[in-house]
Scaffold this motif. Structure first.
Motif, short mmCIF file in Angstrom:
data_model
loop_
_atom_site.label_atom_id
_atom_site.label_comp_id
_atom_site.label_asym_id
_atom_site.label_seq_id
_atom_site.Cartn_x
_atom_site.Cartn_y
_atom_site.Cartn_z
N THR A 38 0.97 -1.14 0.13
CA THR A 38 0.12 0.08 0.01
C THR A 38 1.05 1.31 -0.06
O THR A 38 0.84 2.04 0.98
CB THR A 38 -1.11 -0.09 1.13
OG1 THR A 38 -0.14 -0.38 2.56
CG2 THR A 38 -1.93 -0.89 0.98
N TYR A 78 -1.80 5.91 -3.08
CA TYR A 78 -3.23 6.03 -2.54
C TYR A 78 -3.91 5.26 -3.54
O TYR A 78 -5.31 5.20 -3.78
CB TYR A 78 -3.51 7.65 -2.72
CG TYR A 78 -3.02 8.20 -1.39
CD1 TYR A 78 -3.37 7.67 -0.27
CD2 TYR A 78 -2.39 9.57 -1.38
CE1 TYR A 78 -2.57 8.18 1.03
CE2 TYR A 78 -1.84 10.19 -0.51
CZ TYR A 78 -1.89 9.39 0.93
OH TYR A 78 -1.38 10.22 2.12
N MET A 79 -3.45 4.69 -4.65
CA MET A 79 -3.96 3.71 -5.43
C MET A 79 -4.38 2.56 -4.89
O MET A 79 -5.27 1.66 -5.23
CB MET A 79 -2.98 3.47 -6.79
CG MET A 79 -2.99 4.49 -7.88
SD MET A 79 -4.36 4.95 -8.50
CE MET A 79 -4.61 3.61 -9.75
N ASP A 80 -3.69 1.93 -3.57
CA ASP A 80 -3.70 0.99 -3.22
C ASP A 80 -4.14 1.30 -1.40
O ASP A 80 -4.85 0.51 -1.09
CB ASP A 80 -2.49 -0.15 -3.06
CG ASP A 80 -2.19 -0.47 -4.35
OD1 ASP A 80 -3.23 -0.98 -5.01
OD2 ASP A 80 -1.21 0.10 -5.04
N TYR A 81 -3.61 2.29 -1.05
CA TYR A 81 -4.04 2.63 0.42
C TYR A 81 -5.26 3.62 0.52
O TYR A 81 -5.32 4.55 -0.17
CB TYR A 81 -3.07 3.41 1.10
CG TYR A 81 -3.25 3.80 2.53
CD1 TYR A 81 -2.78 2.70 3.43
CD2 TYR A 81 -3.66 4.88 3.01
CE1 TYR A 81 -2.96 2.89 4.84
CE2 TYR A 81 -3.99 5.10 4.33
CZ TYR A 81 -3.50 4.22 5.21
OH TYR A 81 -3.68 4.21 6.73
N ALA A 82 -6.43 3.16 1.07
CA ALA A 82 -7.66 3.64 1.05
C ALA A 82 -7.88 4.69 2.02
O ALA A 82 -8.18 4.47 3.21
CB ALA A 82 -8.87 2.68 1.12
N MET A 83 -7.64 5.95 1.62
CA MET A 83 -7.88 7.08 2.40
C MET A 83 -9.35 7.43 2.57
O MET A 83 -9.88 7.23 1.40
CB MET A 83 -7.11 8.25 1.94
CG MET A 83 -5.61 8.20 2.24
SD MET A 83 -5.44 8.70 3.96
CE MET A 83 -5.39 10.58 3.92
#
Lengths: 397, 265
Positions: A299, A302-307
């Protein structure tokens, strides 16, 4: 707990609060009693509705230096301030409370402007510059208001005392008769007044000061809190979970907080909004993943870490129940962390209420909240293990 | 980004020529994937041949039920075309939900199709609509075009000039967004034609890219209703599994999104 101070069995001494007030305000705002009807209506649409509550008491305004010293801290947790009144009456405040989005430039300036009745534009808050600010312990633990501003108040007290001495001398009055109002120093009960800037100028020209007084109008102070502060509140969250996908929709979010006295309601609401958003992110979305095979951070963007984003969040319903804090001069308890403390449990309680399963890990992703699999998968369980197991050299005994 | 040579092609022939003369060149359309990849230094190309200013490559024409969309047509133009909406609103709706407004004004249908991202939306539409991908050299059926994850039947130097399909009687697209990237974690495009033919194409879920689901197609051909899918099992063994959703969860999403697409069609 209805009487204060309340000595807990675990060191903390709760100094002031009204927990029922926050509980009742939150329940009224959320229409807690109407939930059953809303749940039934949602069920007719095929949605699982749930409601969750969390009540918190924080220990903030950290912290009495002696107390943290006894716990092994390497520093004291006071705060410092310096107030420089310039010869034209403008004021610079050096604070050790760094502002990185908390709005100290506004709140601290309000405090000073209100105290002397001068325009807020004439107050400059200086922070984060070690060439200018002598000492500081920083911004965290909801301490900027309760500790940082208390240090400013102590410095302002000294400035005010000296300014009154100068004004009393210039207007030939008794120091105890001097009042400060609307940017003027006045002799109470008379029409004698001196504008703030003239007193400041007199301090620097030093042509006519009381005998023995040093020129200038600049004071510093350190404030070491005598107790923690104890913000408290009640948060209520109501959700609908789509049983087909496991997606959680936050229908309403209520926060009723007791932060003690509040200087700037809009900034306090902003702090709570941000905290709730972070808490919802923690409960619903955010997760750090490493590749269990090689320790690579998956992650990493932010393509993978969901903010959490605006469309993940409802509009929040806020209210404040203010019982002033007795241990600091402004009666402030602090508001920085409350939103992030109260929101995850309220949201998780709402989801578990909706799906009827208490065994739910954060973040409550659609996959986990879906009826088919609420347990971490084998893959996720592997991800949660320490990554050092991947290399035999680092294997734990 | 490493240094690169930028060329603006004036015609399809010019573009092919410019690329063939480059050491390691690539066609550039909206650049929504390519430029980001180059900025991260995950790609270092000697030359970029910009296709967006070739007049023949942009625009939408609808003749009866026959649709032709130029390869360099942006998602925004597809989403907002009244002509297209009149015959196939599903593809306008799909384009309207790609990325964000910035992406929709830059990204193009040809770029998306050529890139064949496993979570892109257009591949599902093209496969379900039985579209034809028109290149500078030939016409390729969508079923033959998408050959794997980010893999297509395009030969070296071959470029897409248009996408063509016949508008169906009914169609809809239902997408479940990845919570972080907002790409399709699963997207299902359903099509029903006047002759009763049904196609169900799935993106974002397949371990080998976009695919058709024959079980759902047969069930919907027999009974075009969401309920017809109740008894269908989606096999998770061919589906993607990642940090956001495992294959079993995606299998459930394929079915749920298909039901929702049929209900919306």
């Amino acid at each position: 707990m209805r009487t204060f101070p309340y000595q807990t069995p675990v060191i903390m001494n709760y100094d002031a609060g009204d927990y029922e007030a926050s509980l009742e305000a939150a329940m009224a705002s959320a229409d807690w009693n109407g939930f059953a009807a809303r749940k039934a209506e949602a069920a007719r649409r095929g949605m699982k509705r749930g409601i969750g509550m969390s009540c918190y008491i924080e220990a903030c305004g950290i912290a009495p230096s002696a107390a943290v010293g006894s716990l092994g801290a390497g520093v004291g947790l006071w705060e410092s301030a310096e107030v420089r009144v310039n010869a034209v009456g403008t004021i610079e405040v050096m604070t050790g409370s760094h502002s990185h989005g908390q709005g100290h430039e506004t709140t601290f300036a309000q405090l000073v402007a209100d105290r002397f009745g001068i325009p807020i534009d004439n107050v400059n808050i200086v922070h984060g510059d070690t060439d200018k600010v002598q000492m500081g312990m920083g911004t965290y633990g909801s301490r900027s208001g309760a500790v940082g501003m208390s240090a400013v108040v102590k410095a302002l007290d000294k400035v005010e005392a000296k300014a009154k001495k100068i004004a009393a001398h210039l207007m030939e009055a008794d120091e105890s008769d001097i009042i400060i109002e609307n940017g003027e120093l006045k002799v109470a009960g008379t029409d004698k007044t001196l504008p703030w800037f003239q007193v400041a100028l007199a301090a620097y020209t030093a042509h006519n000061l009381p005998a023995g007084m040093e020129p200038g109008l600049k004071e510093g102070a350190f404030y070491d809190p005598s107790n923690f502060t104890f913000p408290a509140g009640c948060y209520i969250c109501e959700v609908e979970v789509d049983p087909e996908t496991g997606v959680t929709d936050i229908i309403q979010f209520v926060a009723a907080d007791d932060f003690g006295n509040i200087i700037n309601p809009m900034i306090v609401e902003g702090q709570v909004h941000g905290g709730i958003a972070q808490g919802i992110g923690q409960a619903l979305l955010e997760n750090v993943h490493y590749d269990p095979q090689n320790g690579q951070l998956i992650t990493a963007s932010y393509m993978d870490y969901a903010m959490p984003r605006a469309d993940d969040l409802p509009s929040f319903k806020l209210s404040h129940q203010n019982t002033p804090c007795p241990s600091n001069p402004l009666g402030i308890k602090g508001c920085g962390e409350a939103g992030a403390i109260g929101s995850p449990p309220a949201l998780m309680n709402a989801i578990t209420d909706a799906i009827g399963n208490n065994n739910l890990t954060m973040p409550a992703t659609p996959q986990r909240s879906g009826l088919r699999s609420t347990q971490p998968t084998e893959e996720e369980t592997i991800c949660m293990r320490p990554i050092t197991i991947a290399h035999p050299r680092f294997r734990m005994p | 980004m490493y240094a690169t040579n930028y060329h603006r092609a004036s015609s399809v022939q010019d573009a092919v020529k410019l690329k063939s003369g480059a050491d390691d060149g690539k066609y550039l359309s909206g650049g929504m994937t390519l430029i980001a990849t180059m900025k991260q230094r995950l790609a270092a190309l000697s030359d970029l041949v910009d296709l967006r200013h070739i007049p023949d490559l942009t625009g939408i024409s609808v003749t009866g039920k026959s649709v032709r969309i130029g390869a360099a047509t942006t998602h925004y133009d597809v989403a907002s075309s009244a002509e297209l909406k009149a015959v196939c609103p599903a593809i306008c709706n799909l384009a309207h939900h790609i990325g964000d407004p910035h992406v929709r004004h830059m990204g193009t249908i040809g770029g998306s199709v050529a890139n064949n991202d496993p979570a892109a939306d257009y591949p599902a539409a093209l496969l379900a609509l039985d579209a034809v991908v028109v290149t500078n050299a030939r016409e390729i059926k969508a079923g033959d075009f998408f050959t794997g994850l980010s893999e297509t039947a395009l030969e070296e130097g071959e470029m897409i000039v248009a996408v063509m399909f016949d508008a169906p009687a009914r169609a809809a697209y239902a997408k479940f967004r990845n919570p972080a990237s907002r790409y399709a974690m699963t997207g299902v495009f359903v099509v029903r034609r006047d002759n009763g033919d049904v196609r169900v194409a799935v993106t974002g879920a397949g371990a080998d890219g976009v695919f058709r689901h024959s079980g759902m197609e047969a069930a919907l051909a027999a009974n075009w209703s969401p309920d017809a899918l109740a008894g269908i099992a989606v096999d998770p063994s061919d589906l993607l599994s990642d940090i956001h959703a495992n294959a079993e969860y995606r299998a459930n999403l394929v079915k749920v999104m298909a039901k929702r697409a049929v209900a919306a069609a």
